[in-house]
Each structure stands twice: as structure tokens, then as C-alpha cells.
Scaffold this motif. Sequence first.
Motif, PDB file in Angstrom:
ATOM      1  N   PHE A 223      60.227 101.602 -73.273  1.00 37.12           N
ATOM      2  CA  PHE A 223      59.505 101.891 -74.374  1.00 37.12           C
ATOM      3  C   PHE A 223      58.963 103.555 -74.054  1.00 37.12           C
ATOM      4  CE2 PHE A 223      55.629 100.908 -71.999  1.00 37.12           C
ATOM      5  CZ  PHE A 223      54.723 101.822 -72.218  1.00 37.12           C
ATOM      6  N   ASP A 224      59.127 104.010 -72.770  1.00 40.36           N
ATOM      7  CA  ASP A 224      58.642 105.172 -72.204  1.00 40.36           C
ATOM      8  C   ASP A 224      59.986 106.135 -71.964  1.00 40.36           C
ATOM      9  OD1 ASP A 224      59.063 103.610 -70.036  1.00 40.36           O
ATOM     10  OD2 ASP A 224      56.979 103.886 -69.149  1.00 40.36           O
ATOM     11  N   SER A 286      47.615 101.826 -74.851  1.00 44.32           N
ATOM     12  CA  SER A 286      48.864 102.143 -75.767  1.00 44.32           C
ATOM     13  C   SER A 286      48.432 102.048 -77.231  1.00 44.32           C
ATOM     14  CB  SER A 286      50.014 100.922 -75.535  1.00 44.32           C
ATOM     15  OG  SER A 286      49.789  99.818 -75.635  1.00 44.32           O
ATOM     16  N   CYS A 300      62.756  94.522 -80.892  1.00 44.48           N
ATOM     17  CA  CYS A 300      62.613  95.878 -80.690  1.00 44.48           C
ATOM     18  C   CYS A 300      63.793  96.705 -81.182  1.00 44.48           C
ATOM     19  CB  CYS A 300      62.542  96.220 -79.280  1.00 44.48           C
ATOM     20  SG  CYS A 300      61.198  95.218 -78.366  1.00 44.48           S
ATOM     21  N   ASP A 302      64.880 100.942 -82.707  1.00 41.33           N
ATOM     22  CA  ASP A 302      64.323 102.133 -83.513  1.00 41.33           C
ATOM     23  C   ASP A 302      64.313 102.453 -84.800  1.00 41.33           C
ATOM     24  OD1 ASP A 302      63.730 105.217 -83.622  1.00 41.33           O
ATOM     25  OD2 ASP A 302      65.314 105.877 -82.514  1.00 41.33           O
ATOM     26  N   TRP A 308      62.837 106.719 -80.166  1.00 41.40           N
ATOM     27  CA  TRP A 308      61.926 106.258 -79.566  1.00 41.40           C
ATOM     28  C   TRP A 308      61.849 104.582 -80.092  1.00 41.40           C
ATOM     29  CZ3 TRP A 308      59.751 108.071 -75.189  1.00 41.40           C
ATOM     30  CH2 TRP A 308      59.642 109.525 -74.893  1.00 41.40           C
ATOM     31  N   ASP A 310      60.786 101.040 -81.164  1.00 41.37           N
ATOM     32  CA  ASP A 310      59.544 100.511 -81.645  1.00 41.37           C
ATOM     33  C   ASP A 310      59.511  98.980 -81.570  1.00 41.37           C
ATOM     34  OD1 ASP A 310      59.074 103.148 -83.048  1.00 41.37           O
ATOM     35  OD2 ASP A 310      60.762 102.741 -84.339  1.00 41.37           O
ATOM     36  N   TRP A 323      55.024  98.026 -84.716  1.00 42.15           N
ATOM     37  CA  TRP A 323      54.498  99.211 -83.753  1.00 42.15           C
ATOM     38  C   TRP A 323      55.500 100.258 -83.438  1.00 42.15           C
ATOM     39  CZ3 TRP A 323      49.438  98.899 -82.946  1.00 42.15           C
ATOM     40  CH2 TRP A 323      48.725  97.527 -82.928  1.00 42.15           C
ATOM     41  N   ASN A 325      56.508 103.638 -81.983  1.00 46.43           N
ATOM     42  CA  ASN A 325      56.140 104.375 -80.917  1.00 46.43           C
ATOM     43  C   ASN A 325      56.093 106.032 -81.029  1.00 46.43           C
ATOM     44  OD1 ASN A 325      56.733 105.292 -78.215  1.00 46.43           O
ATOM     45  ND2 ASN A 325      58.269 103.877 -77.703  1.00 46.43           N
ATOM     46  N   GLN A 326      54.998 106.298 -80.560  1.00 42.02           N
ATOM     47  CA  GLN A 326      54.661 107.738 -80.753  1.00 42.02           C
ATOM     48  C   GLN A 326      55.207 108.708 -79.671  1.00 42.02           C
ATOM     49  OE1 GLN A 326      52.670 108.318 -83.872  1.00 42.02           O
ATOM     50  NE2 GLN A 326      53.678 106.553 -83.926  1.00 42.02           N
ATOM     51  N   PHE A 331      51.216 103.430 -79.502  1.00 40.23           N
ATOM     52  CA  PHE A 331      51.960 103.000 -80.685  1.00 40.23           C
ATOM     53  C   PHE A 331      50.863 102.880 -81.793  1.00 40.23           C
ATOM     54  CE2 PHE A 331      54.176 101.534 -77.215  1.00 40.23           C
ATOM     55  CZ  PHE A 331      55.416 101.080 -77.684  1.00 40.23           C
TER      56      PHE A 331
END
Length: 599
Positions: A223-224, A286, A300, A302, A308, A310, A323, A325-326, A331
Amino acid sequence: MGRRRRGLAEVSPGRRAQRIGDEARALPVLLACLAGAGCDQGDAPPTIGSDRAPESQASEAPSPAGAPLAPIPSPWFIEDARASGIDWAHDSGHRERFFIPESASGGAALLDIEGDGDLDVYLVQGGNLLDAPEARPANRMFLNHGDGTFEDVTERSGTADRHYGMGVATGDFDNDGDVDLYLNNLGPNILFANNGDGTFTDVTAAAGVGHDGFGAGAAFVDFDHDGDLDLFGLVYLHWSVETEPECRNQLGEIEYCAPAAHDAPTSDFLYRNNGDGSFTDVSRASGIEQTVGPGLGVVCADFDDDGWVDVFVANDGMKDALWMNQGNGTFEDRALLMGCAIDQEGMAKAGMGVAVEDVDGDGDDDLLVVNLRNESDSFYRNDGSYFIDETARVGLGRTPRRFTRFGTAMVDLDNDGHLDVFEACGRVARQSKLYSDDPYAEPNILMRGTRTGRFEEVAPAGGTAEPLAATSRAAAFGDLDNDGDIDILVVNRDGPPHLLRNVAAQDRAWMILRVLDEHGRDAIGATVALERGSRSLRRTVRTSYSYCAANDPRVHFGLGDSTEVGEITVRWVDGAIERFDPPALRTIALLRRGEGRVE
């Protein structure tokens, strides 16, 4: 979220016009929900402990007249689990008392433990909840010999976990090129690291991922964007044997309770991979802890194409969570604002299994959530900034309502170039013994995808010559015999599994691609686009979808009567683009990062 990219496919002007109309139809529902109408969780229907739900559902639109359809093969599958050597039976542990974990257990994974190119089978066991773990039956690992047979190698593999099993996730968390195994149990969870020789070591304590709760689905996900796989896990309820209430059905018989009867929803968890074999719990930092719900299914993707990944969570009887992803380690749950928290009638359904694919070929991932008997599926078409509930329009509003569905996928089972839908079914409350002596048993559902965009039911039910009635839970999808079509492993509560070998697509073209990153691991989250004439087929490398299952990490393309395809484009998790020349049709090929043409 930043400016949206169209990704690997564009939308036609006609499609844009259609979407404007869709947006106008969806807006009143969203506004009503935001105003408080129809969104109260307390008004949600009975879910995992009850098969009763409202009957209302929009009528399905008719198929376009004169649309040509391909012949339907019969059967699509042949069941041969025991004949292949998978001699095992699930045990929910049910004896006299009705504990809610018993109604939901039964996970499975397809993974290549030795790196020989064959998918092996891992089956997740339950057992009597009143027994100590050492007295329960163990999970089992079956090695694929590549000739249609399997061997039980549980003891020598070191994977005989005896905790009460629920979900399972697969991924190479330590970037050593070998797939690892995570068990999301009815606490504590277990992380098995693959030693590279077909054996595993329990590294839970060192990794710091032994979450102790009522687990369900789980997913490895980067996720990162730091090049290693993090871990997202679902927690169904705060639960214990001592707090289990007693519930009765309409006949006054003791029956499994719905999650609402426990009144104990909880939040899920997120572990960030530190890159040194350990993880840090970032659930609170998070933002994941901000929302509670009885989560069962997770996937999961994008969803907004901002680069990113999500996370979507199917909650049982409460609003689903999306959720977003910022990009900064946090999130936000935007399911309600984006139109996938509830259905078009404002109803929170009993979300269980979940699947995601780009069904309409417009470059973004659409979403399927399967639910309880008397509830339709929820098919959400992705418009990039929001979702449209098109369940009835695509033909999933009526047929699935007859059954309770758990494991599911949208995959091209007959290799005709159109995604099909499979749903593994089994009740959670007793009914008449209509299908077998098991009062929870139901046949599975197979819906064939067509060029009109609708799904049509295949008969006999489930795609076998004679319907297989069982109380099915997990369904894991992958090409177990490497013949170019997708087989299905179904775990059945308190019974043997079904291994459904695909025989529907032998005369059609196909391609299977294993996509590896620079570490030599499956590049979970990478997106693959293949040019087929005027169409672009798009798939994402993922193992976590369906219900409590881990699936084949390779991407599969059914290609129908194609004789050639164009170049292949891979968008890696960090956004880099690489292009590859297409391999020959009807082959399983390897795409490794750094060996293509960098854009």
C-alpha cells in the motif's frame, strides 16, 4: 485524490453519454442516503445467522434482441478431488451448541510452494471450539505432482496449524522469491515463511503479526509503494464462547445467530512491512480503525486509478467499506460517497464473497459482492469517481437470490474472451433438505458472460453434469493442471472439497502470464493489458478475492478464436510502465520486470 488517469483503456463517447444518465439515476439514492433515509445499520436485514431478507429488487432489463451467443458447453467441470488424492474433509466443530464461527469457516489457498510451476493446495480446518488447539484437526497441504494427482505433505511442510481456521492469504513478504502463507484464524493468526524447499517456518512472533481475534479474509498488498508486501486483515466480531447468545428460527429451533445479535462489530487491521522480516501495526495511524463492521470479504485494487491501491471490505449486514489510499500512509472510507456501501435501494446486504475485474473493458475495476439468500448480488460498475449499481442490468438480480453465496470470482472460464461468474453456495440457517441430507446444502451458481454485457445462468447448476449440493464456503481459482483454463477448488463445510477441473474451453485460445517484480516475486498489484484486435483486455496480479481464499497469482486471458494478439503492457505498482512482445498463444509465459521496453 489528484487528477484521474484513464490508465490502459479509453471510454467511448457513447459510453460517456450512458454514464451521464446513470449518474442522474444514482443521484437521488445517494442524496437520500446522505440525508439519513435507508442507511440506518439497525434496519439491515438478518444476515449470517438467518436466510430471511426483503424480497424487493428492481426487475432485470431484457437482453438486446438478436445478440449472437456462443454455444454453451456441457458440462463445464468434472469433479475429481478424491480421485486426484485430495482425501480430506472439513470439520466445523459443530456438536450441540451453535457457535457463529462454525457457520462461516472453511478457507483454501492455491500456491506454488516449491516453485516448480504447479499450484499446490492448502486447506484450512476448523474443529471443536470447546477443545484445546492441540486436540483439533490440522490444516492440510497437498503437493501437486503435475500429472493430475496430489500428495499430502502437511507434516514435512511444517504447515499443520491447529488453531480454528478462517481466511488465508499468500504472498512473498520477505522478497526471497518464495510464496509465504498467512492464516487469519479465530485467533491467534500465523505467518508461515517459505524456506525455499517446500518447507515453512512459523515466524509469527518475530514478524509481530499474531493478531488474536475472529478473523476472516486477508490480503497481502504493497500500500505504500516501498517494494515489499504489507498485510491487511479482516476481523468479523468481538467474540468468545462465553458471549455467544442463543437464537431460534421461526420453528422455535436453536439456530446460528446473526452478527447483529452479538452487537459486537470491530475494526480490521493493517500491518506495514518494515523490510527486515518484521511488521508494524499501523491500524490506528492509517485510519483503518475509524470504521467498524463484520468484515468477511476483501479485495485490493486501484479503484480511482490514481496510482495507489485501495481496499474494499464486504461487511455482513452493515455498510461495506471502501478504503481509499491517500498516498501518505492513510486511508479514508469513501464507500458511501462513491456508491458501493449499500445497494441502489439503500440496503446494506450480507456481504460475503467479493471479486473485482474490469468487466466492461473501460480501464477501471468493477466490483461484485455476493450476499444472502433473498438478496441479489451487488454488481457495481466503476465510473472512476463513483460506482453505479447495475446488478439487474447485467443479469445478476434474480438468479443468485435463490441461494446464499460465499466464494466467488469473475473469470473467463470458457476462454471466449468474456468474464463469467461462479458462486459457491450454502445456507447459514437450516431449511428443508431439498438438495441433500444436509439442511444447509445448496448447488453452486455458474453465470456465463456474453458479448452483450449480461450474465446468463448455465444449467445444470454450477456447470457440472449433475449439480453438486453442499454447504460451500471458500472457492479458490487457478489453473491446477496448466492446460490454459481456470479450475476451481471449493471447500464444503463438514464435508469433502470439490475439485472442479475445467473442460469447457479446450478448443479456444488463451494465455497465462506470471508477472514478477525485480525481487523475483509475484508482482501483486501490477496491472497487465493485452491488445486483442480493437479490444484491450486488462487484468491485475492479485491473490486475495473470493471468500477466505488465496488464488493463482498468474493472470489469465481467454482469447476465443484469436490467432494473434498485440503487445502487452505492464503497469507496475509504483506506476512505471513496461511493454513486452506477446508470447505464443496457448502458452504460460513469464514477464519479469526489467526485461521489457521501459516507457
